[in-house]
Write a protein that holds these residues in place. Structure first.
Motif, PDB file in Angstrom:
ATOM      1  N   GLY A 171       0.825  -1.198   0.000  1.00  0.00           N
ATOM      2  CA  GLY A 171       0.000   0.000   0.000  1.00  0.00           C
ATOM      3  C   GLY A 171       0.862   1.253   0.000  1.00  0.00           C
ATOM      4  N   THR A 228      -7.016   3.579   6.733  1.00  0.00           N
ATOM      5  CA  THR A 228      -7.164   2.771   5.529  1.00  0.00           C
ATOM      6  C   THR A 228      -8.622   2.349   5.346  1.00  0.00           C
ATOM      7  OG1 THR A 228      -6.664   0.761   6.782  1.00  0.00           O
ATOM      8  CG2 THR A 228      -4.819   1.875   5.712  1.00  0.00           C
ATOM      9  N   PHE A 250      -4.407   2.573  -0.354  1.00  0.00           N
ATOM     10  CA  PHE A 250      -4.727   1.891   0.898  1.00  0.00           C
ATOM     11  C   PHE A 250      -6.188   1.486   1.032  1.00  0.00           C
ATOM     12  CE2 PHE A 250      -0.644   3.656   2.142  1.00  0.00           C
ATOM     13  CZ  PHE A 250      -0.108   2.602   2.877  1.00  0.00           C
ATOM     14  N   ALA A 253      -5.994  -2.107   2.041  1.00  0.00           N
ATOM     15  CA  ALA A 253      -4.875  -2.422   2.932  1.00  0.00           C
ATOM     16  C   ALA A 253      -5.239  -2.615   4.390  1.00  0.00           C
ATOM     17  CB  ALA A 253      -3.799  -1.343   2.824  1.00  0.00           C
TER      18      ALA A 253
END
Length: 328
Positions: A171, A228, A250, A253
Motif C-alpha cells: 500500500g 485505511t 490503501f 490495505a
C-alpha cells in the motif's frame, strides 16, 4: 492387621474389576476433548486477544476444552504449516491475518503450503484499520500537509511499518506512486519502537494498526492523519480515510483476522464451526471487548472470505510484481 488386609483386598479387587473396562473404553472417552486455536503471533497482541475471546465463546458449541496455541515464527508461516498438518477433524483452527494467506503466495517461491489447497476458509472475524500517524511536533497536521512537506524534504521520506511484504508495504508503494514521491519503507520489529520514534520526532510518518496507538492519540501524544479502507473508522469518525485525503493505495490495505481449518475437514464440521464463530462475532460482550482494540467485528461466512482473498490477491499481484520484493 486383619482390617488392613481386608481393605487392601477390596482395593485390589476394585482395581482388577475396573481395569478391563478402562482398557476397552474408546480412545475418545480416554483422551480429553481439546480444540486448538492456533495463531502465529505472541501472547498479548490483538490476534492473541481475539483468539482467546473466540475460544471462550465457542466452547459450548464445539464441546470440550478450547485452547489457544501461540505458534510464532517465520512471519506466521509456521502456524499455517502446523494447521495444514493437523488432522482434518475440526479440532485445529487457524486464526490468521491477510499476509500468510493473500500476500505470501505472491512473494515466496517456497512457501511450504498452498492456502487455497491446504486450508478451508471458515469465517471472516474482524477488520483492523491501519492509520497513518505522526508526532505532534511535526509541522503537518493533515495528509495534504504531509505530502507538501515530504516533497520539499527528501530526507523525510522514511515511513515506519512492521512487516515487509505485507498489504501495508505494498500500500505504501502504491501511495508513493500516487503522490509522486519515492517513499522508503522502514521496517520495525513491533509497534512500541515505532511509537517511540513518532513521539520523539525522528520518524516523520508510520502506517500501523490503530489499536496499539489509540490511547496515545486520545492523550494528544500523536496525530492520526488518515485511516485505511473505504469508510471512516467507527471508533474515530473524525479521522478521514486516506482516500478522502487524496491518497490512493490503501483502499484494500486494512488488516483482518479470519478462521481456517485443514483441507479435508468434513463440510458438516466446517458449517458447525462457521456458525459458532459468526455467532461469537455478533455477541455484545465480544464486540465491546474488541472495541477496546479498535477491532471491528465482521462475521462473514467462509464463501465470502474465499472471494475476498482472491480479490485481494488479484489487487496486490501487479503491485508486488512491480516492486520485485521476494520474501524468500
Amino acid at each position: 492387621m486383619k482390617t488392613r488386609f481386608s481393605i487392601r483386598k477390596v482395593i485390589y479387587a476394585l482395581a482388577a474389576a475396573t481395569l478391563p473396562a478402562l482398557v476397552s473404553m474408546p480412545a475418545s472417552a480416554q483422551a480429553p476433548d481439546i480444540t486448538r486455536i492456533v495463531v502465529g503471533f505472541a501472547p498479548g497482541g490483538v490476534a492473541d486477544a481475539l483468539a482467546r475471546v473466540m475460544a471462550d465463546k465457542i466452547r459450548t458449541q464445539v464441546g470440550g476444552t478450547v485452547l489457544v496455541e501461540n505458534k510464532t515464527g517465520a512471519s506466521a508461516r509456521l502456524a499455517v504449516q502446523a494447521v495444514k498438518a493437523a488432522p482434518p477433524n475440526g479440532k485445529t483452527i487457524l486464526i490468521s491475518s491477510p499476509s500468510p494467506i493473500s500476500i505470501f503466495p505472491l512473494t515466496y517461491s517456497k512457501l511450504g503450503y498452498d492456502p487455497d489447497k491446504d486450508l478451508i476458509p471458515v469465517a471472516h472475524l474482524a477488520q483492523v484499520r491501519l492509520v497513518a500517524s505522526s508526532g505532534v511536533g511535526q509541522p503537518y497536521k493533515t495528509m495534504a500537509e504531509y505530502v507538501a512537506w515530504v516533497k520539499k524534504n527528501p530526507g523525510g521520506q522514511g515511513v515506519g511499518l512492521v512487516t515487509m511484504g505485507s498489504p501495508t508495504h505494498f500500500g505504501l508503494l502504491a501511495m508513493a506512486k500516487s503522490i509522486g514521491v519515492p517513499l522508503t519503507p522502514v521496517p520495525y520489529k513491533g509497534t512500541p519502537p515505532i511509537i517511540t520514534d513518532l513521539v520523539g520526532g525522528s520518524l516523520p510518518l508510520s502506517i500501523d494498526a490503530i489499536g496499539a496507538q489509540m490511547e496515545l492519540y486520545k492523550a494528544g501524544k500523536i496525530r492520526f492523519l488518515g485511516v485505511t479502507g473505504t469508510e471512516r473508522s467507527p471508533f474515530f469518525p473524525e479521522v478521514p480515510t486516506l482516500k478522502e485525503a487524496g491518497i490512493s493505495g490503501f483502499e484494500e490495505a486494512s488488516s483482518w483476522f479470519a478462521a481456517f481449518v485443514p483441507a479435508g475437514t468434513p463440510p458438516a464440521t466446517v458449517s458447525m464451526l462457521e456458525k459458532a464463530l459468526i455467532d461469537a462475532t455478533k455477541d455484545a460482550q465480544v464486540r465491546a471487548k474488541m472495541a477496546t482494540l479498535a477491532m471491528e467485528m465482521t462475521g462473514y461466512p467462509g464463501d465470502t472470505l474465499r472471494k475476498m482473498i482472491q480479490s485481494e490477491r488479484a489487487h496486490w499481484k501487479p503491485i508486488a510484481e512491480a516492486s520485485g520484493f521476494k520474501g524468500d
